[in-house]
Design a protein around this motif. Sequence first.
Motif, PDB file in Angstrom:
ATOM      1  N   LYS A  89       0.828  -1.214   0.000  1.00 42.89           N
ATOM      2  CA  LYS A  89       0.000   0.000   0.000  1.00 42.89           C
ATOM      3  C   LYS A  89       0.868   1.274   0.000  1.00 42.89           C
ATOM      4  CE  LYS A  89      -3.622  -2.283   2.735  1.00 42.89           C
ATOM      5  NZ  LYS A  89      -4.202  -2.377   4.088  1.00 42.89           N
ATOM      6  N   VAL A  90       1.909   1.276   0.837  1.00 44.36           N
ATOM      7  CA  VAL A  90       2.722   2.499   0.955  1.00 44.36           C
ATOM      8  C   VAL A  90       3.556   2.731  -0.304  1.00 44.36           C
ATOM      9  CG1 VAL A  90       4.477   3.708   2.316  1.00 44.36           C
ATOM     10  CG2 VAL A  90       2.737   2.319   3.471  1.00 44.36           C
ATOM     11  N   LEU A  91       4.107   1.660  -0.874  1.00 49.74           N
ATOM     12  CA  LEU A  91       4.854   1.824  -2.138  1.00 49.74           C
ATOM     13  C   LEU A  91       3.905   2.287  -3.250  1.00 49.74           C
ATOM     14  CD1 LEU A  91       7.334  -1.227  -2.207  1.00 49.74           C
ATOM     15  CD2 LEU A  91       7.788   1.140  -1.551  1.00 49.74           C
ATOM     16  N   ALA A  92       2.680   1.742  -3.264  1.00 52.80           N
ATOM     17  CA  ALA A  92       1.706   2.168  -4.279  1.00 52.80           C
ATOM     18  C   ALA A  92       1.398   3.656  -4.128  1.00 52.80           C
ATOM     19  CB  ALA A  92       0.419   1.355  -4.144  1.00 52.80           C
ATOM     20  N   LEU A  93       1.284   4.103  -2.882  1.00 54.45           N
ATOM     21  CA  LEU A  93       1.011   5.522  -2.599  1.00 54.45           C
ATOM     22  C   LEU A  93       2.165   6.399  -3.089  1.00 54.45           C
ATOM     23  CD1 LEU A  93      -0.807   7.614  -1.039  1.00 54.45           C
ATOM     24  CD2 LEU A  93       0.648   7.161   0.949  1.00 54.45           C
ATOM     25  N   GLU A  94       3.393   5.990  -2.765  1.00 53.94           N
ATOM     26  CA  GLU A  94       4.578   6.806  -3.096  1.00 53.94           C
ATOM     27  C   GLU A  94       4.919   6.766  -4.578  1.00 53.94           C
ATOM     28  OE1 GLU A  94       7.361   6.206   0.867  1.00 53.94           O
ATOM     29  OE2 GLU A  94       8.335   6.750  -1.018  1.00 53.94           O
ATOM     30  N   TRP A  95       4.685   5.628  -5.223  1.00 53.42           N
ATOM     31  CA  TRP A  95       5.220   5.452  -6.584  1.00 53.42           C
ATOM     32  C   TRP A  95       4.160   5.601  -7.667  1.00 53.42           C
ATOM     33  CZ3 TRP A  95       8.965   0.682  -5.619  1.00 53.42           C
ATOM     34  CH2 TRP A  95      10.018   1.130  -4.800  1.00 53.42           C
ATOM     35  N   GLY A  96       2.923   5.895  -7.269  1.00 52.63           N
ATOM     36  CA  GLY A  96       1.869   6.116  -8.270  1.00 52.63           C
ATOM     37  C   GLY A  96       2.242   7.238  -9.217  1.00 52.63           C
ATOM     38  N   THR A  97       2.932   8.235  -8.680  1.00 55.44           N
ATOM     39  CA  THR A  97       3.307   9.399  -9.501  1.00 55.44           C
ATOM     40  C   THR A  97       4.286   9.022 -10.622  1.00 55.44           C
ATOM     41  OG1 THR A  97       4.097  11.689  -9.361  1.00 55.44           O
ATOM     42  CG2 THR A  97       5.244  10.075  -8.006  1.00 55.44           C
ATOM     43  N   PHE A  98       4.973   7.911 -10.455  1.00 51.65           N
ATOM     44  CA  PHE A  98       5.902   7.430 -11.503  1.00 51.65           C
ATOM     45  C   PHE A  98       5.199   6.459 -12.449  1.00 51.65           C
ATOM     46  CE2 PHE A  98       8.806   7.837  -7.663  1.00 51.65           C
ATOM     47  CZ  PHE A  98       9.277   9.088  -8.020  1.00 51.65           C
ATOM     48  N   GLY A  99       3.894   6.218 -12.207  1.00 50.21           N
ATOM     49  CA  GLY A  99       3.175   5.246 -13.036  1.00 50.21           C
ATOM     50  C   GLY A  99       3.488   3.809 -12.677  1.00 50.21           C
TER      51      GLY A  99
END
Length: 257
Positions: free
Chosen positions: A172-182
């Motif tokens: 969940k936390v990686l998805a939150l942080e890395w969504g901006t990179f697609g």
Amino acid sequence: MYLPTFRLDGKTAIVTGAGRGIGRAIAVGLAEAGADVAIMSRTESDLRETARLIEAAGRKACMLAMDVTERDQVQKAVSVVIDEFKEINILVNNAGMNIRSKALEVTDEEWQKIMDTNLKSAFMMSQEIGRTMADNKNGASILSISSVGGHTALRTGVVYAATKAAMIQMTKVLALEWGTFGIRVNSLGPWYFKTPLTEKLLSDEQYVNDILAVTPLNRIGELYEIVGPAVFLASDASSYITGQTLFVDGGMTIKGF
Ligand SMILES: NC(=O)C1=CN([C@@H]2O[C@H](COP(=O)(O)OP(=O)(O)OC[C@H]3O[C@@H](n4cnc5c(N)ncnc54)[C@H](OP(=O)(O)O)[C@@H]3O)[C@@H](O)[C@H]2O)C=CC1
Ligand SMILES: C[C@H](O)[C@@H]1OC(=O)[C@H](O)[C@@H]1O
């Protein structure tokens, strides 16, 4: 046209723990869907068989005999794969193990080995590959193999369960942080599948009866049944899904009474 593609043609993947079991099944399944696949584990002979199956599916295999708990080996392996494949689109954090001790008997060494193999390796792989995926902004997908044990209490060990629950939160936390990179980050939560990790347990009739008693579909999963969800989460068919855990469990996690 509404149906997105489940194919992975032109994509590249890395699968840890791909020497046997679920990791081998997912690695070959990704190849059958069109991806070139880098495979990692410590036993070279196992990797050679998985590589043979990937090549039989018409795709390239890149074999790396290494220990995913060691940062320097992870960094070296990622650099070899980047040299070979130029970019990495899919990461499957599958390597894992268990020592099924009762809580009062867990030793510090057991704690560290399970934590390092199941959780630290997945984080290090995600960090080292996430860096390259962030640079490429190419719609990458990271998939970690958790367990129903990360969601509900099992009798198979408190440390293992803690690592699998942590994987769900890390997702969940990686998805939150890395969504901006697609970069999409998801998990799968399998119930029992017959692999070297579970073979001994699943040869015990009473144990299997206990499993079936809490499994609405009333059977143990077949390896192809974990591969389908893995290819789905790796492919553009799940392009708006991130931070999720998909339980592949015959209904075990919803079992009520
Ligand atoms: N089978 C099941 O019923 C379930 C499995 N899971 C999870 O699925 C994943 C795969 O399990 P399964 O296929 O059953 O397990 P297996 O023991 O059959 O395979 C594990 C794989 O991980 C590799 N591995 C283990 N430690 C390391 C290490 N330090 N460095 C590199 N590779 C390593 C092993 O190769 P080698 O030893 O040669 O390094 C092997 O290829 C695990 O994360 C497990 O927790 C979750 C729920 C249910
Ligand atoms: C379902 C669990 O992830 C699996 O069951 C086992 O016995 C293994 O050790 C894992 O805990």
